[in-house]
Design a protein around this motif. Structure first.
Motif, PDB file in Angstrom:
ATOM      1  N   ARG A 190       0.704  -1.205  -0.206  1.00  0.00           N
ATOM      2  CA  ARG A 190       0.154   0.065   0.245  1.00  0.00           C
ATOM      3  C   ARG A 190       0.741   1.196   0.171  1.00  0.00           C
ATOM      4  NH1 ARG A 190      -5.355  -0.002   1.584  1.00  0.00           N
ATOM      5  NH2 ARG A 190      -6.207  -2.020   1.734  1.00  0.00           N
ATOM      6  N   ILE A 191       0.202   2.317  -0.757  1.00  0.00           N
ATOM      7  CA  ILE A 191       1.318   3.878  -0.513  1.00  0.00           C
ATOM      8  C   ILE A 191      -0.517   4.682  -0.447  1.00  0.00           C
ATOM      9  CG2 ILE A 191       2.584   3.332  -2.521  1.00  0.00           C
ATOM     10  CD1 ILE A 191       1.048   5.501  -4.464  1.00  0.00           C
ATOM     11  N   VAL A 192       0.676   5.813   0.866  1.00  0.00           N
ATOM     12  CA  VAL A 192      -0.288   6.721   1.012  1.00  0.00           C
ATOM     13  C   VAL A 192      -0.183   7.731   0.184  1.00  0.00           C
ATOM     14  CG1 VAL A 192      -1.130   8.309   2.872  1.00  0.00           C
ATOM     15  CG2 VAL A 192      -1.030   5.977   3.396  1.00  0.00           C
ATOM     16  N   ASP A 193      -0.862   8.129  -0.659  1.00  0.00           N
ATOM     17  CA  ASP A 193      -0.910   9.262  -1.904  1.00  0.00           C
ATOM     18  C   ASP A 193      -1.213  10.308  -0.952  1.00  0.00           C
ATOM     19  OD1 ASP A 193      -0.726  11.231  -4.365  1.00  0.00           O
ATOM     20  OD2 ASP A 193      -2.242  10.136  -4.840  1.00  0.00           O
ATOM     21  N   GLU A 248      -5.003   9.639   1.213  1.00  0.00           N
ATOM     22  CA  GLU A 248      -5.288   9.026   0.974  1.00  0.00           C
ATOM     23  C   GLU A 248      -4.862   7.300   0.325  1.00  0.00           C
ATOM     24  OE1 GLU A 248      -9.059   7.325  -1.486  1.00  0.00           O
ATOM     25  OE2 GLU A 248      -8.504   8.994  -2.214  1.00  0.00           O
ATOM     26  N   SER A 249      -4.636   5.974   1.259  1.00  0.00           N
ATOM     27  CA  SER A 249      -4.470   4.515   0.537  1.00  0.00           C
ATOM     28  C   SER A 249      -4.615   3.913  -0.914  1.00  0.00           C
ATOM     29  CB  SER A 249      -4.934   4.226   2.297  1.00  0.00           C
ATOM     30  OG  SER A 249      -3.489   2.492   2.265  1.00  0.00           O
TER      31      SER A 249
END
Length: 301
Positions: A241-244, A251-252
């Motif tokens: 997952r990335i947290v943008d 948002e993840s």
């Protein structure tokens, strides 16, 4: 002949330095081009022209890592110009030949057959061939987008920007895309913005461009996008997952869903552009990846 290895003979004909065309490869294997192509495709799962091109690019990558010049690697790989070699290399590896890239010199292969220095082949029996369809999907998207932008360059500017479909939404959060200009710009911009999110770069500018400007933007993001997808595959990072932080609020996102999003909406946009071109009276192909692969492979797989 006892002990005769026909597949090895076919591979030798493909990789012979003197064989630069399908006809020459087939002659070296004492077969017609038709039967040569069918036999090799059946035995190795890859058309001869495509295999030679891939293996020669793998050899070029190995030579470049050893200090060879781009010019020497280009002509050794059978290219008539450095520019043509550089474009093919960037499409295949995701970075230009003048820059180092992540990973080794192998490209995805359906059969595990790769260049092994200095002049041999390596058959990698553990190759995960199911990565091949994904690689083809990404390559087709990039090549097809470039082809559509090239078609758009031939349009009068008024047709390029004409609102053929007022209020048209492809993705609700990205706004209306009523013109060919808007749809193509969004096709490129989507990769720019997701690449920035994955790599932690600044948000790219959202801007309208001429088709020539859009070509430059596409040619900049395409190899970087391909290299990033390849790196995610090598690391099996699809469930990461990335947290943008570019979103407001942040948002993840699951990494694999990002790629699925890009490919899904890009395919829809490319078909939409074709329909809009037809509305203007221009003939286009269907954007079929089967046809694209046949052209790219130099014949029918």
């Amino acid at each position: 002949m006892a002990g005769r290895d026909r597949l090895r003979e076919l591979l030798d004909a493909v990789l012979d330095e003197q064989h630069t065309s399908l006809e020459e490869m087939a002659g070296g294997a004492f077969a017609s081009p038709y039967h040569f192509s069918r036999q090799l495709s059946a035995g190795a799962g890859e058309p001869p022209v495509a295999m030679r091109r891939r293996v020669m690019l793998e050899r070029a990558a190995w030579q470049l890592r050893g200090g060879a010049s781009v010019t020497d690697a280009a002509f050794a790989a059978g290219y008539d110009s450095v520019e043509g070699f550089s474009r093919a290399f960037a499409r295949a590896f995701g970075h230009p030949p003048s820059e180092p890239g992540a990973g080794g010199h192998w490209l995805p292969a359906p059969n595990g057959i790769h260049f092994h220095p200095p002049t041999s082949l390596w058959v990698h029996t553990g190759e995960h061939t199911m990565t091949q369809p994904l690689d083809l999907l990404v390559h087709h998207d990039l090549d097809d987008t470039r082809e559509l932008i090239d078609l758009a360059k031939q349009l009068p500017d008024a047709d390029y920007r004409r609102e053929l479909r007022p209020g048209q939404l492809v993705s609700a959060w990205e706004g209306a895309e009523p013109s060919i200009a808007a749809v193509l710009e969004r096709t490129v911009f989507t990769k720019e913005v997701w690449l920035a999110a994955i790599l932690g770069e600044e948000h790219p500018a959202d801007r309208a461009d001429t088709p020539a400007d859009l070509v430059r933007r596409h040619d900049d993001v395409a190899p970087r996008w391909l290299e990033t997808v390849r790196d995610l595959g090598r690391r099996d990072a699809w469930d990461d997952r990335i947290v943008d932080a570019l979103c407001d609020p942040p948002e993840s996102f699951v990494v694999g869903s990002i790629l699925a999003d890009v490919l899904t909406f890009a395919a829809h946009r490319r078909l939409t552009v074709r329909a809009m071109l037809r509305d203007l009276g221009h003939e286009t192909d269907e954007g079929d990846p089967i046809t694209w692969l046949r052209r790219r492979s130099g014949g029918t797989p």
